[in-house]
Design a protein around this motif. Structure first.
Motif, PDB file in Angstrom:
ATOM      1  N   ARG A  21      -5.454 -86.098-104.856  1.00  0.00           N
ATOM      2  CA  ARG A  21      -6.780 -86.014-104.216  1.00  0.00           C
ATOM      3  C   ARG A  21      -7.224 -84.558-104.111  1.00  0.00           C
ATOM      4  O   ARG A  21      -8.383 -84.226-104.389  1.00  0.00           O
ATOM      5  CB  ARG A  21      -6.733 -86.657-102.823  1.00  0.00           C
ATOM      6  N   TYR A  66     -15.922 -82.665-105.430  1.00  0.00           N
ATOM      7  CA  TYR A  66     -16.035 -83.858-104.581  1.00  0.00           C
ATOM      8  C   TYR A  66     -15.034 -84.875-105.116  1.00  0.00           C
ATOM      9  O   TYR A  66     -14.436 -84.680-106.182  1.00  0.00           O
ATOM     10  CB  TYR A  66     -17.455 -84.432-104.614  1.00  0.00           C
ATOM     11  N   PRO A  76     -14.768 -88.707-106.262  1.00  0.00           N
ATOM     12  CA  PRO A  76     -15.388 -90.011-106.513  1.00  0.00           C
ATOM     13  C   PRO A  76     -14.441 -91.149-106.187  1.00  0.00           C
ATOM     14  O   PRO A  76     -13.223 -90.958-106.095  1.00  0.00           O
ATOM     15  CB  PRO A  76     -15.696 -89.962-108.016  1.00  0.00           C
ATOM     16  N   LEU A  77     -14.987 -92.347-106.048  1.00  0.00           N
ATOM     17  CA  LEU A  77     -14.179 -93.513-105.732  1.00  0.00           C
ATOM     18  C   LEU A  77     -13.121 -93.758-106.809  1.00  0.00           C
ATOM     19  O   LEU A  77     -11.961 -94.092-106.505  1.00  0.00           O
ATOM     20  CB  LEU A  77     -15.058 -94.753-105.577  1.00  0.00           C
ATOM     21  N   ALA A  78     -13.510 -93.566-108.071  1.00  0.00           N
ATOM     22  CA  ALA A  78     -12.549 -93.745-109.162  1.00  0.00           C
ATOM     23  C   ALA A  78     -11.379 -92.768-109.016  1.00  0.00           C
ATOM     24  O   ALA A  78     -10.230 -93.103-109.329  1.00  0.00           O
ATOM     25  CB  ALA A  78     -13.233 -93.546-110.510  1.00  0.00           C
ATOM     26  N   GLU A 119     -10.249 -91.598-106.143  1.00  0.00           N
ATOM     27  CA  GLU A 119      -9.423 -92.082-105.033  1.00  0.00           C
ATOM     28  C   GLU A 119      -8.491 -93.199-105.494  1.00  0.00           C
ATOM     29  O   GLU A 119      -7.311 -93.243-105.119  1.00  0.00           O
ATOM     30  CB  GLU A 119     -10.315 -92.590-103.904  1.00  0.00           C
ATOM     31  N   VAL A 120      -9.038 -94.120-106.309  1.00  0.00           N
ATOM     32  CA  VAL A 120      -8.231 -95.218-106.825  1.00  0.00           C
ATOM     33  C   VAL A 120      -7.125 -94.685-107.743  1.00  0.00           C
ATOM     34  O   VAL A 120      -5.977 -95.121-107.672  1.00  0.00           O
ATOM     35  CB  VAL A 120      -9.111 -96.227-107.598  1.00  0.00           C
ATOM     36  N   PRO A 130      -7.810 -95.554-100.855  1.00  0.00           N
ATOM     37  CA  PRO A 130      -9.270 -95.400-100.783  1.00  0.00           C
ATOM     38  C   PRO A 130      -9.872 -96.135 -99.584  1.00  0.00           C
ATOM     39  O   PRO A 130     -10.772 -95.609 -98.911  1.00  0.00           O
ATOM     40  CB  PRO A 130      -9.748 -96.023-102.107  1.00  0.00           C
ATOM     41  N   LEU A 131      -9.377 -97.358 -99.334  1.00  0.00           N
ATOM     42  CA  LEU A 131      -9.900 -98.121 -98.206  1.00  0.00           C
ATOM     43  C   LEU A 131      -9.597 -97.419 -96.888  1.00  0.00           C
ATOM     44  O   LEU A 131     -10.447 -97.353 -95.991  1.00  0.00           O
ATOM     45  CB  LEU A 131      -9.292 -99.529 -98.220  1.00  0.00           C
ATOM     46  N   HIS A 146     -11.916 -94.265 -96.267  1.00  0.00           N
ATOM     47  CA  HIS A 146     -13.306 -94.536 -95.858  1.00  0.00           C
ATOM     48  C   HIS A 146     -13.388 -95.183 -94.479  1.00  0.00           C
ATOM     49  O   HIS A 146     -14.282 -94.853 -93.687  1.00  0.00           O
ATOM     50  CB  HIS A 146     -13.988 -95.424 -96.904  1.00  0.00           C
TER      51      HIS A 146
END
Length: 359
Positions: free
Chosen positions: A104, A113, A115-117, A119-120, A184-185, A188
């Motif tokens: 990360r 930054y 992105p969600l991808a 984080e996954v 990721p979950l 957030h």
């Protein structure tokens, strides 16, 4: 101080700068992971029983299994194999939590930054790398949980890396899916909970409670989605029974494998070892009751076992123990992630970690 060490310390500050976070992450991971593991281990024990073929026949559900185990072995029977788990927690959580934080941080530094991808990917990478230390732990733990053997006896019957990395493919699949959903979950939801708890909790406790709730909620779906891979891993790693003692040169027959000396299906004992059904299936035979894999089981792949379960027992069996897995993961990862972040923040405040390395 040795001259080479002094040289590194004085002229290679990046080396010493890198060592400190590794040591801090090891300590933080060990404390956080051990706390979570101890809190949830009894549920993990019950879950393992329900995922074996023998456990499905023996118990009607998690509550039935837990009551039977406690009734016949006392409450501490639910902690069988705990020390193996605790000993392995430090390297496991260091790799898992540290790898996620590292990736990360690297993506954030490169992109500006996350992105969600990204984080996954970071979560999946963490799950994949942890298998290096997780799989041997899982093999020993599961053989203890599904037999009458202790850690010393199990270890004495494992030979080489091949035995320690039995079921590694299923372990990778489980941990990649779990971590790709979990991290990721968690990242957030902890922000959302922190905002929601302002004014409700004392300011100094908002972050901890937000992280605890977020970790608990994130662990639920992550555990459920990854259950099929966990069931396959359990089938591949569980203990099976060797034949009863016999003289060298005595042929092994089907009747000898069902000798009364073998563990039985009677209630009141841990899920029994499963004996090979015939001599043609045995790849080896030991003169003591222990771990003997039949040829079919030892060579089966993750996909073969998954297909075999789905076709012969039904697709729903791939989700055996999902409720226990969720119930175990919710407190375990809620506590682990909350304590990990709490200790990480303390390390940052003390100057032991840089913020971009810790988060």
């Amino acid at each position: 101080m040795h001259r080479s060490v002094l040289f590194l310390y004085l002229f290679c500050p990046t080396v010493t700068w890198a060592l400190a976070p590794a040591l801090v992450h090891t300590a933080v991971g060990a404390i956080a992971g051990s706390t979570g593991a101890i809190a949830a281990y009894p549920i993990d024990y019950v879950k393992s029983q329900l995922q074996t073929e023998e456990g499905r026949e023996k118990y009607e559900g998690g509550f039935d299994a837990a009551l039977d185990i406690v009734r016949n072995g006392g409450p501490f029977a639910l902690y069988r194999g705990l020390m193996v788990n605790v000993v392995g927690v430090a390297p496991e959580k260091t790799v898992k939590l540290g790898a996620n934080a590292m990736v990360r941080g690297m993506l954030m530094a490169q992109l500006g930054y996350l992105p969600l991808a990204g984080e996954v990917f970071a979560g999946g990478f963490a799950g994949a790398t942890q298998v290096i230390v997780t799989n041997p732990l899982e093999v020993v733990k599961l053989k203890i949980q599904t037999s009458q053997m202790g850690a010393k006896e199990v270890l004495s019957q494992l030979h080489g890396l091949a035995d320690l990395y039995q079921g590694a493919g299923a372990c990778v699949a489980r941990d990649v899916v779990f971590s790709a959903v979990l991290f990721p979950l968690y990242a957030h939801t902890k922000v959302a909970f922190a905002a929601a708890l302002v004014g409700i909790c004392p300011p100094e406790t908002v972050t901890f409670w937000a992280n605890l709730l977020a970790g608990s909620i994130a662990a639920g779906p992550a555990a459920m989605i990854s259950t099929p891979a966990d069931v396959v891993k359990t089938r591949l790693q569980q203990a099976r029974a060797s034949p009863p003692p016999m003289k060298v040169g005595t042929p092994l027959t089907e009747s000898s494998s069902s000798n009364n000396n073998l563990p039985s299906n009677n209630r009141g004992s841990p899920v029994p070892l499963r004996a090979a059904s015939s001599s043609s299936q045995l790849s080896m035979a030991k003169n003591t009751v222990g771990v003997v894999e039949d040829e079919e089981s030892s060579k089966a792949s993750m996909f073969q076992v998954m297909n075999d379960i789905a076709t012969k027992e039904g697709p729903d069996v791939l989700f055996s123990g999902w409720a226990e897995r969720v119930v175990r993961s919710v407190p375990q990862f809620g506590v682990t992630l909350a304590v990990f972040d709490l200790l990480n923040n303390y390390a940052i405040n003390q100057g032991w970690l840089l913020e971009q390395i810790a988060n």
